[in-house]
Design an enzyme around this catalytic site. Structure first.
Site, PDB file in Angstrom:
ATOM      1  N   SER A  31      -0.468  -3.200   7.108  1.00 29.13           N
ATOM      2  CA  SER A  31      -0.512  -2.677   5.744  1.00 29.13           C
ATOM      3  C   SER A  31      -1.812  -3.164   5.127  1.00 29.13           C
ATOM      4  O   SER A  31      -2.054  -4.382   5.059  1.00 29.13           O
ATOM      5  CB  SER A  31       0.695  -3.179   4.955  1.00 29.13           C
ATOM      6  OG  SER A  31       0.824  -2.465   3.752  1.00 29.13           O
ATOM      7  N   GLU A  32      -2.653  -2.246   4.662  1.00 34.18           N
ATOM      8  CA  GLU A  32      -4.021  -2.638   4.312  1.00 34.18           C
ATOM      9  C   GLU A  32      -4.099  -3.542   3.088  1.00 34.18           C
ATOM     10  O   GLU A  32      -5.140  -4.138   2.828  1.00 34.18           O
ATOM     11  CB  GLU A  32      -4.927  -1.412   4.154  1.00 34.18           C
ATOM     12  CG  GLU A  32      -4.540  -0.440   3.066  1.00 34.18           C
ATOM     13  CD  GLU A  32      -3.739   0.741   3.607  1.00 34.18           C
ATOM     14  OE1 GLU A  32      -2.956   0.545   4.572  1.00 34.18           O
ATOM     15  OE2 GLU A  32      -3.881   1.848   3.056  1.00 34.18           O
ATOM     16  N   ASN A  33      -3.007  -3.655   2.334  1.00 32.65           N
ATOM     17  CA  ASN A  33      -3.019  -4.606   1.223  1.00 32.65           C
ATOM     18  C   ASN A  33      -2.836  -6.053   1.675  1.00 32.65           C
ATOM     19  O   ASN A  33      -2.850  -6.952   0.835  1.00 32.65           O
ATOM     20  CB  ASN A  33      -1.963  -4.236   0.166  1.00 32.65           C
ATOM     21  CG  ASN A  33      -0.577  -4.082   0.740  1.00 32.65           C
ATOM     22  OD1 ASN A  33      -0.399  -3.481   1.805  1.00 32.65           O
ATOM     23  ND2 ASN A  33       0.420  -4.620   0.067  1.00 32.65           N
ATOM     24  N   SER A  77      -8.335  -7.999   5.520  1.00 34.96           N
ATOM     25  CA  SER A  77      -7.561  -6.853   5.985  1.00 34.96           C
ATOM     26  C   SER A  77      -8.472  -5.693   6.367  1.00 34.96           C
ATOM     27  O   SER A  77      -8.288  -5.057   7.411  1.00 34.96           O
ATOM     28  CB  SER A  77      -6.602  -6.407   4.880  1.00 34.96           C
ATOM     29  OG  SER A  77      -5.782  -5.361   5.330  1.00 34.96           O
TER      30      SER A  77
END
Lengths: 231, 216, 216, 231
Positions: free
Chosen positions: C48-50, C90
């Site tokens: 999850s890019e967060n 990330s």
């Protein structure tokens, strides 16, 4: 997803270590170096290696062992002052050497791992390090363009790791291990303690498993001290 | 300068550049001694470029830990509130101007603030380590060195002769004879302090760099 | 395509691109559903890019935690072996080619692999979020979309007409009618699969991009 | 070295918050936003602000509160889809907007904090994002030159902090807080738990104290959820 291997030798074989490759080797001085992987690398006999490492070990420990066996063709380092054999090999032309300022070395590895094509740093502007490199004024300050470093294989050492490849370092042994773990096609991590996934706090993992291909519990750690200084 | 007391005097003078709340990087050698002269009650946090904020004293025998060293590869301890980080993060702090003060040794300093301290003539080059990053990145950079070399030649020069570590980056030079600010804009030094029993004539005779006198 | 089952079929087909040990980023919408079709016994870790590796299922009511969301801002859980990190780290993973596979929606895909998916004509632009980084950085990028727009016009084009999200970055396109590989070097698509009951004639009639047929 | 302040208002005053400054505000959506500092910022009335933040809050929470009061002149964000007022202000010309890809936004903040003068990223090449920017081919791949972001003041939120300013984040609330904490002249951190120095494990500090100028325990946390999704 169990990435653990039984030995350093097995990890090096799986990673395809062979003559002529570029290795990123973590550690600062003798602190946080992948002792077991270096010993196993000596056993492979792989030669003509380019080794990116902040230092070159001492004569009889760390990367110094691979200088003894003449396996290293080129070192990329910021400081090699602790190694007498290094000097001999360099002066006789058996060993190439590229000096990179310590912060630039760390940032070039980070850039290699993070897909950055190049970056401008003020470090080294106006010095021999900037010779032949593009320079540029940005907001009134001069910068040098530096390019990312990527390795074929990275050898890093953490204190604890899980079988997915998540790593936690201890104290100043983290150093170059963290950026180098991100910057190679295949990263091998050796650890003092290998635990089951779920044992490490997800908030407290220094190197996430995505960067680690093989992980092993080191057979033995000497953890030699270069400058034992007490009060 | 070879005597312990001369080294200590330089360190003591350099310590006057510390301010409460400063994050400071001390180079190897005399600069390391500055830690012994932090005034009582002043909070200064020492940065070690291999990945530590909060260097403490050298360890007792039973505290020695191979995972805990400074940038000179010496075993150390930490103070309360310390933190560890990796080399890329550590030099991000340096390059990003978060280190308030760096104190380091020098072979030559020029009147425009250039410094040379990593290539010794006639010796195998050991490498610049983190020195180039520190001089380029720290908010304020203080050089501590002998005023002259072994042959008596000035180490404060119009232009450095040795390969540079950094250009226009030194803010203050402390020698056993005097203290100079670097006026980068005017390309000259400003003599602001004489060490005890040193005369202006002695400075004039031993200083190759251009300087003006503005004693404080 | 509006029906749940059509969306599910696309997700099921996209799941065939997963491989054991893959680190995968799934976009919002249909791509998110791919997580439901990971084959038994296959290990896939969802990014999850967060700032998370190891997305788990949606939480039970009593597990909801405001500090734990995915890139679509939905509350989630994690799987064993998960890790958290900051946004710079990330996207370092993404940009550095460490994500084996990204699956995301598209408005248009060109025969050279260009993708447009962030500016909808006539609508306020909400922003590209992490899409530009994902298409530029992931090792393999799969677009999942309807074959045609609401007016029946092909979304597989010789050249994208909408502003791009990325150039030459799509490797595979999955629609409700067919699956195409992108032959970037030849600047054309390769039709490798037809969905059940879809004919070559139907593809020809609804596809503006150049393609060759090489059914597998 | 006690950096703690009694209130968010005190922190903003000490940081010199005033009209026209550039603020970096951490958080992703409503996750990990500095709730108390945003509320206090509203009370200061400071206007013509440039705010760098991945998102713009929702209409009645987070940065949306500063849109209501028209304190923000320009947003630098990657996605603003959750905010209706935003759209109105933008279309009426009351609000400027610069879209930056999420990864580029994070990296530009990191670069600002780490003294990098600019960097080449593949993200956005050939798209509207690259218009007017230098592009360059490196090793056969195209890159766009992106410049660092620095703020006058950064507002970040961590879960736990000590009085020296060391910060530990929780779960995905870390996000932009970490890079933004490094990239401003003055960084203010608000935390749910403020502890004595020495309480945090030095190996497990996410943001070292050097980056934090003022720290406060938030008076109240709502921690609103945007998309409550359960099974």
């Amino acid at each position: 997803m169990d990435k653990s291997v039984a030995s350093a030798a097995e990890a090096l074989e799986k990673a395809g270590v062979k003559d002529g490759i570029t290795l990123l080797v973590g550690g600062f001085g003798l602190c946080g170096i992948p002792e077991n992987l270096i010993l196993a690398l000596r056993e492979t006999g792989a030669k003509d290696l380019t080794v990116v490492s902040n230092n070159a070990g001492v004569d009889d420990f760390g990367l110094g062992l691979l200088l003894q066996t003449r396996q290293i063709r080129k070192m990329v380092s910021s400081y090699v002052g602790e190694n007498k054999l290094f000097e001999q090999l360099y002066l006789s032309g058996e060993l190439e050497l590229e000096f990179v300022p310590q912060g630039t070395l760390a940032e070039r590895c980070r850039a290699g791992g993070a897909g950055i094509g190049g970056f401008y740093t003020p470090t080294g502007y106006g010095t021999p390090v900037a010779e032949g490199k593009e320079t540029r004024e940005i907001d009134g300050k001069m910068y040098v363009l530096e390019m990312p470093i990527r390795g074929d294989v990275a050898l890093v050492k953490a204190h604890t790791g899980d079988k997915h490849g998540n790593l936690v370092y201890r104290m100043t042994a983290r150093n170059f291990n963290q950026p180098m773990a991100t910057a190679a096609a295949v990263t091998i991590a050796e650890v003092e303690e290998l635990v089951e996934p779920g044992s490490l706090d997800p908030d407290q993992i220094h190197t996430p498993s995505i960067f680690v291909k093989h992980i092993l519990k080191g057979a033995h750690y000497e953890k030699r001290i270069e400058q034992r200084t007490t009060r | 300068m070879k005597s312990g007391s001369s080294r200590e005097r330089l360190a003591e003078r350099a310590a006057k550049e510390l301010r409460d709340g400063f994050y400071v990087n001390l180079g190897i050698g005399i600069p390391t001694l500055v830690a012994n002269y932090v005034p009582d009650g002043m909070n200064v946090i020492l940065h070690s470029e291999n990945g530590l904020l909060g260097i403490g004293p050298f360890p007792h025998d039973d505290e020695v830990d191979p995972d805990l060293i400074n940038a000179g590869k010496q075993t150390i301890t930490t103070v309360t509130g310390a933190s560890y980080f990796d080399s890329a993060a550590s030099f991000g702090m340096i390059r990003g101007g978060h280190i308030d003060l760096a104190i380091l040794g020098a072979l030559e300093v020029s009147q425009s603030g250039d410094i040379a301290n990593w290539m010794v003539p006639g010796k195998m080059v050991k490498g610049m380590g983190g020195a180039m990053d520190l001089v380029a990145g720290a908010k304020r950079v203080v050089a501590v060195m002998t005023h002259t070399d072994k042959s008596g030649a000035s180490k404060l020069l119009k232009e450095c002769e040795l390969p540079l570590t950094g250009k226009r980056c030194i803010d203050l030079v402390i020698t056993e004879k005097a203290v100079f600010e670097v006026d980068k804009a005017a390309n000259r030094l400003i003599l602001i302090e004489l060490m005890p029993e040193v005369t202006l004539e002695e400075i004039a005779a031993s200083t190759a760099a251009d300087y003006v006198v503005d004693l404080k």
